[in-house]
Motif scaffolding. Structure first.
Motif, PDB file in Angstrom:
ATOM      1  N   ILE A 293       0.804  -1.211   0.012  1.00  0.00           N
ATOM      2  CA  ILE A 293       0.041  -0.006   0.156  1.00  0.00           C
ATOM      3  C   ILE A 293       1.102   1.170  -0.270  1.00  0.00           C
ATOM      4  O   ILE A 293       0.825   2.199  -0.636  1.00  0.00           O
ATOM      5  N   VAL A 294       1.918   1.130   0.894  1.00  0.00           N
ATOM      6  CA  VAL A 294       2.753   2.275   0.934  1.00  0.00           C
ATOM      7  C   VAL A 294       3.468   2.751  -0.264  1.00  0.00           C
ATOM      8  O   VAL A 294       3.727   3.691  -0.697  1.00  0.00           O
ATOM      9  N   GLU A 295       3.996   1.660  -0.973  1.00  0.00           N
ATOM     10  CA  GLU A 295       4.557   1.989  -2.254  1.00  0.00           C
ATOM     11  C   GLU A 295       3.735   2.547  -3.326  1.00  0.00           C
ATOM     12  O   GLU A 295       3.978   3.103  -3.883  1.00  0.00           O
ATOM     13  N   VAL A 296       2.662   1.863  -3.294  1.00  0.00           N
ATOM     14  CA  VAL A 296       1.699   2.647  -4.383  1.00  0.00           C
ATOM     15  C   VAL A 296       1.170   3.838  -3.981  1.00  0.00           C
ATOM     16  O   VAL A 296       1.233   4.928  -4.803  1.00  0.00           O
ATOM     17  N   TYR A 297       0.895   4.193  -2.773  1.00  0.00           N
ATOM     18  CA  TYR A 297       0.441   5.598  -2.337  1.00  0.00           C
ATOM     19  C   TYR A 297       1.694   6.692  -2.412  1.00  0.00           C
ATOM     20  O   TYR A 297       1.448   7.829  -2.755  1.00  0.00           O
ATOM     21  N   SER A 298       2.611   6.187  -2.026  1.00  0.00           N
ATOM     22  CA  SER A 298       4.015   7.080  -2.109  1.00  0.00           C
ATOM     23  C   SER A 298       4.249   7.536  -3.478  1.00  0.00           C
ATOM     24  O   SER A 298       4.536   8.669  -3.801  1.00  0.00           O
ATOM     25  N   LYS A 299       3.764   6.674  -4.361  1.00  0.00           N
ATOM     26  CA  LYS A 299       4.146   7.124  -5.731  1.00  0.00           C
ATOM     27  C   LYS A 299       2.963   7.986  -6.246  1.00  0.00           C
ATOM     28  O   LYS A 299       3.464   9.059  -6.960  1.00  0.00           O
ATOM     29  N   ARG A 300       1.773   7.742  -5.989  1.00  0.00           N
ATOM     30  CA  ARG A 300       0.744   8.760  -6.231  1.00  0.00           C
ATOM     31  C   ARG A 300       0.789   9.902  -5.494  1.00  0.00           C
ATOM     32  O   ARG A 300       0.494  10.893  -6.237  1.00  0.00           O
ATOM     33  N   THR A 319       0.018  21.558   0.993  1.00  0.00           N
ATOM     34  CA  THR A 319       0.814  20.588   2.074  1.00  0.00           C
ATOM     35  C   THR A 319       1.680  19.295   1.301  1.00  0.00           C
ATOM     36  O   THR A 319       1.188  18.996   0.273  1.00  0.00           O
ATOM     37  N   TYR A 320       2.958  19.083   1.886  1.00  0.00           N
ATOM     38  CA  TYR A 320       3.694  18.004   1.289  1.00  0.00           C
ATOM     39  C   TYR A 320       3.495  16.829   2.434  1.00  0.00           C
ATOM     40  O   TYR A 320       4.414  16.879   3.532  1.00  0.00           O
ATOM     41  N   PRO A 321       2.532  15.934   2.447  1.00  0.00           N
ATOM     42  CA  PRO A 321       2.470  15.059   3.486  1.00  0.00           C
ATOM     43  C   PRO A 321       3.498  13.639   3.490  1.00  0.00           C
ATOM     44  O   PRO A 321       3.854  13.387   2.190  1.00  0.00           O
ATOM     45  N   GLN A 322       4.064  13.365   4.449  1.00  0.00           N
ATOM     46  CA  GLN A 322       4.743  12.378   4.731  1.00  0.00           C
ATOM     47  C   GLN A 322       4.353  10.983   4.497  1.00  0.00           C
ATOM     48  O   GLN A 322       4.978  10.008   4.592  1.00  0.00           O
ATOM     49  N   GLY A 323       2.886  10.856   4.417  1.00  0.00           N
ATOM     50  CA  GLY A 323       2.110   9.665   4.665  1.00  0.00           C
ATOM     51  C   GLY A 323       0.780   9.994   4.552  1.00  0.00           C
ATOM     52  O   GLY A 323       0.101  11.324   4.288  1.00  0.00           O
ATOM     53  N   GLY A 324      -0.181   8.989   4.655  1.00  0.00           N
ATOM     54  CA  GLY A 324      -1.628   9.018   4.603  1.00  0.00           C
ATOM     55  C   GLY A 324      -2.242   9.317   3.227  1.00  0.00           C
ATOM     56  O   GLY A 324      -1.574   8.672   2.266  1.00  0.00           O
ATOM     57  N   LEU A 325      -3.248   9.954   2.838  1.00  0.00           N
ATOM     58  CA  LEU A 325      -4.127   9.751   1.914  1.00  0.00           C
ATOM     59  C   LEU A 325      -4.388  11.417   1.174  1.00  0.00           C
ATOM     60  O   LEU A 325      -4.911  11.271   0.170  1.00  0.00           O
ATOM     61  N   PHE A 326      -3.994  12.331   1.807  1.00  0.00           N
ATOM     62  CA  PHE A 326      -4.476  13.703   1.612  1.00  0.00           C
ATOM     63  C   PHE A 326      -3.560  14.763   1.265  1.00  0.00           C
ATOM     64  O   PHE A 326      -2.403  14.632   2.038  1.00  0.00           O
ATOM     65  N   THR A 327      -3.573  15.647   0.616  1.00  0.00           N
ATOM     66  CA  THR A 327      -3.097  16.816   0.624  1.00  0.00           C
ATOM     67  C   THR A 327      -4.110  18.198   0.692  1.00  0.00           C
ATOM     68  O   THR A 327      -5.102  18.021   0.236  1.00  0.00           O
ATOM     69  N   TRP A 328      -3.417  19.374   1.063  1.00  0.00           N
ATOM     70  CA  TRP A 328      -4.288  20.386   1.178  1.00  0.00           C
ATOM     71  C   TRP A 328      -3.958  21.508   0.353  1.00  0.00           C
ATOM     72  O   TRP A 328      -2.758  21.997   0.555  1.00  0.00           O
ATOM     73  N   ILE A 329      -4.988  22.338  -0.352  1.00  0.00           N
ATOM     74  CA  ILE A 329      -4.582  23.286  -0.940  1.00  0.00           C
ATOM     75  C   ILE A 329      -5.495  24.628  -0.624  1.00  0.00           C
ATOM     76  O   ILE A 329      -6.444  24.708  -0.028  1.00  0.00           O
ATOM     77  N   GLU A 330      -4.665  25.715  -0.464  1.00  0.00           N
ATOM     78  CA  GLU A 330      -4.965  27.102  -0.179  1.00  0.00           C
ATOM     79  C   GLU A 330      -4.860  27.780  -1.298  1.00  0.00           C
ATOM     80  O   GLU A 330      -3.972  28.113  -1.869  1.00  0.00           O
ATOM     81  N   ASN A 365     -11.837  29.071   0.820  1.00  0.00           N
ATOM     82  CA  ASN A 365     -10.658  29.246  -0.269  1.00  0.00           C
ATOM     83  C   ASN A 365      -9.760  27.947  -0.303  1.00  0.00           C
ATOM     84  O   ASN A 365      -8.529  27.995  -0.608  1.00  0.00           O
ATOM     85  N   THR A 366     -10.159  26.873   0.410  1.00  0.00           N
ATOM     86  CA  THR A 366      -9.406  25.900   0.443  1.00  0.00           C
ATOM     87  C   THR A 366     -10.020  24.549  -0.209  1.00  0.00           C
ATOM     88  O   THR A 366     -11.166  24.583  -0.326  1.00  0.00           O
ATOM     89  N   LEU A 367      -9.282  23.510  -0.211  1.00  0.00           N
ATOM     90  CA  LEU A 367      -9.885  22.337  -0.677  1.00  0.00           C
ATOM     91  C   LEU A 367      -8.694  21.097  -0.368  1.00  0.00           C
ATOM     92  O   LEU A 367      -7.671  21.410  -0.156  1.00  0.00           O
ATOM     93  N   ARG A 368      -9.444  19.901  -0.312  1.00  0.00           N
ATOM     94  CA  ARG A 368      -8.796  18.629   0.008  1.00  0.00           C
ATOM     95  C   ARG A 368      -8.634  17.806  -1.254  1.00  0.00           C
ATOM     96  O   ARG A 368      -9.675  17.572  -2.156  1.00  0.00           O
ATOM     97  N   LEU A 369      -7.574  17.318  -1.546  1.00  0.00           N
ATOM     98  CA  LEU A 369      -7.224  16.335  -2.742  1.00  0.00           C
ATOM     99  C   LEU A 369      -6.916  14.954  -2.104  1.00  0.00           C
ATOM    100  O   LEU A 369      -5.796  14.857  -1.126  1.00  0.00           O
ATOM    101  N   ASN A 370      -7.496  13.786  -2.458  1.00  0.00           N
ATOM    102  CA  ASN A 370      -7.059  12.781  -2.167  1.00  0.00           C
ATOM    103  C   ASN A 370      -6.181  11.838  -3.456  1.00  0.00           C
ATOM    104  O   ASN A 370      -6.557  12.235  -4.412  1.00  0.00           O
ATOM    105  N   TYR A 371      -5.156  11.491  -3.060  1.00  0.00           N
ATOM    106  CA  TYR A 371      -4.348  10.681  -4.196  1.00  0.00           C
ATOM    107  C   TYR A 371      -4.191   9.288  -4.109  1.00  0.00           C
ATOM    108  O   TYR A 371      -3.524   8.467  -4.901  1.00  0.00           O
ATOM    109  N   SER A 372      -5.255   8.671  -3.081  1.00  0.00           N
ATOM    110  CA  SER A 372      -4.897   7.210  -2.882  1.00  0.00           C
ATOM    111  C   SER A 372      -5.672   6.264  -3.894  1.00  0.00           C
ATOM    112  O   SER A 372      -5.354   5.089  -4.358  1.00  0.00           O
TER     113      SER A 372
END
Length: 398
Positions: A293-300, A319-330, A365-372
């Motif tokens: 899972i980590v290998e795939v999500y890290s690439k994404r 944001t630049y997450p070190q793990g998990g499923l999301f980044t946050w845009i302002e 003025n914010t949004l959440r993006l999922n990359y998983s």
């Protein structure tokens, strides 16, 4: 109709994420909306085998009622895992199995909250936690965050000057929605403040095992000297969400209260699901599975960061997450992410506007993006389109 509903119904609103997910059920929609795991990583064959073994070897037990606390071997595994990974000191009697970590949040509201009580949370915070707590008539105070987590100076000031604070809710590792991770010092300080002001903390940790880089950190609970801190966890992100198996862990006297309120909610969680997961954990290497899972999500994650850098306007922050499923845009303050979403939906792209993640301030003025969830080629295509929409709405001078 002239039916008289409970007052709490006025507090409950439809989940914005659930409403957006209705749109994403269309196969041609590229979705960055829900916190959905990658379905191709579900261990379907292994689960099929484990279900057959459970039914063959213990079918009458698997299909029968079980205790409210949950299946003992599974609780023992969770306690051992948390002790090894998070620095806790639990045994099975510290663990209550729940229908996902979400039920743990709802039960927390039942155990701790009365009308007018105050919940302190990160700003922004998990949307479904807001919904769970709000149904018990509470109010929220948002505590600002930075790259190291919740601002402890502001938190201490609020604790010392605000009556009726009843609960603190935090997601210190790969936070939903921002992807941020708290520093060690902030974790220690929250445990200290919780003890000093005698306020319980719900430490939600559904993503902590999905670390791509950096050093793993101990839980806030590991610094708890008085028993005020409870931990919520889940198999949804490291195994599969459809079983709806999570847990709440904490002081045994507090967990007994959770057991009482769960008995009035659903009696117990799915027996065969608990036994199937326990059998899988006994026969397979969960760390090897999590590694995939980590290998795939890290690439994404990497592809997502590259696309944001390449396609999005220069005057947005992310944001630049070190793990998990999301980044946050302002976005610039004048830009509404809801308006951006409307244009993106027209082009079959979905994400979650950030306003609903704020129980009080509603920063639009914010949004959440999922990359998983999306495969790499769809991530690239989708973020390119979002970038085009943003470029059309945000001038360089804004």
């Amino acid at each position: 109709m002239k039916l008289k509903f409970a007052n709490r119904m006025s507090y409950i609103k439809a989940s914005e994420i659930r409403e957006i997910l209705k749109v994403t059920e269309q196969e041609d929609v590229i979705s960055f909306a829900g916190g959905l795991p990658a379905p191709e990583l579900f261990p379907i064959d292994e689960i099929n085998q484990m279900t057959q073994i459970v039914l063959k070897e213990a079918g009458t037990k698997a299909l029968q009622y079980t205790t409210t606390e949950g299946y003992s071997p599974l609780r023992e595994w969770i306690a051992k895992r948390m002790n090894e990974r998070l620095g806790t000191s639990f045994d099975k009697d510290n663990i209550l199995i729940t229908h996902g970590s979400q039920q743990g949040l709802d039960l927390s509201g039942k155990v701790f909250l009365d009308d007018g009580d105050i919940v302190l949370c990160e700003s922004p915070t998990y949307l479904a936690a807001i919904s769970a707590f709000k149904s018990y008539g509470c109010n929220f105070v948002e505590i600002p965050t930075d790259e190291e987590g919740m601002n402890m100076t502001v938190l201490e000031d609020v604790l010392s000057n605000t009556p009726k604070v009843k609960l603190i809710y935090v997601i210190p590792t790969f936070q939903n929605p921002t992807g941020k991770t708290w520093s060690l010092e902030r974790r220690k300080k929250l445990a200290e403040l919780s003890a000093r002001y005698d306020i319980p903390v719900i430490e939600d940790n559904p993503y902590g095992e999905l670390r791509f880089e950096g050093e793993s950190l101990p839980s806030i609970k590991s610094f708890d000297k008085v028993g005020n801190i409870l931990c919520a966890g889940s198999f949804s992100k490291i195994f599969c969400p459809g079983f709806r198996i999570g847990w709440i862990a904490g002081d045994k006297d507090i967990i007994r209260k959770y057991v009482l309120v769960k008995q009035g909610t659903d009696l117990q969680c799915n027996t065969i699901a608990q036994m199937t997961i326990a059998e899988y954990l006994k026969r397979y290497d969960i760390d090897k599975h999590i590694g995939k899972i980590v290998e795939v999500y890290s690439k994404r994650r990497d592809i997502t960061m590259e696309c944001i850098e390449h396609y999005f306007p220069d005057n947005i922050r992310y944001t630049y997450p070190q793990g998990g499923l999301f980044t946050w845009i302002e976005l610039p303050e004048e830009i509404s992410a809801r308006e951006i979403l409307k244009k993106c939906i027209e082009r079959k792209i979905a994400f979650v506007p950030g306003g609903s993640f704020y129980p009080v301030e509603h920063k639009e003025n914010t949004l959440r993006l999922n990359y998983s969830n999306m495969p790499e080629e769809r991530i690239i295509k989708g973020l390119q389109i979002i970038g085009e929409v943003l470029q059309a709405h945000i001038s360089p001078s804004e």
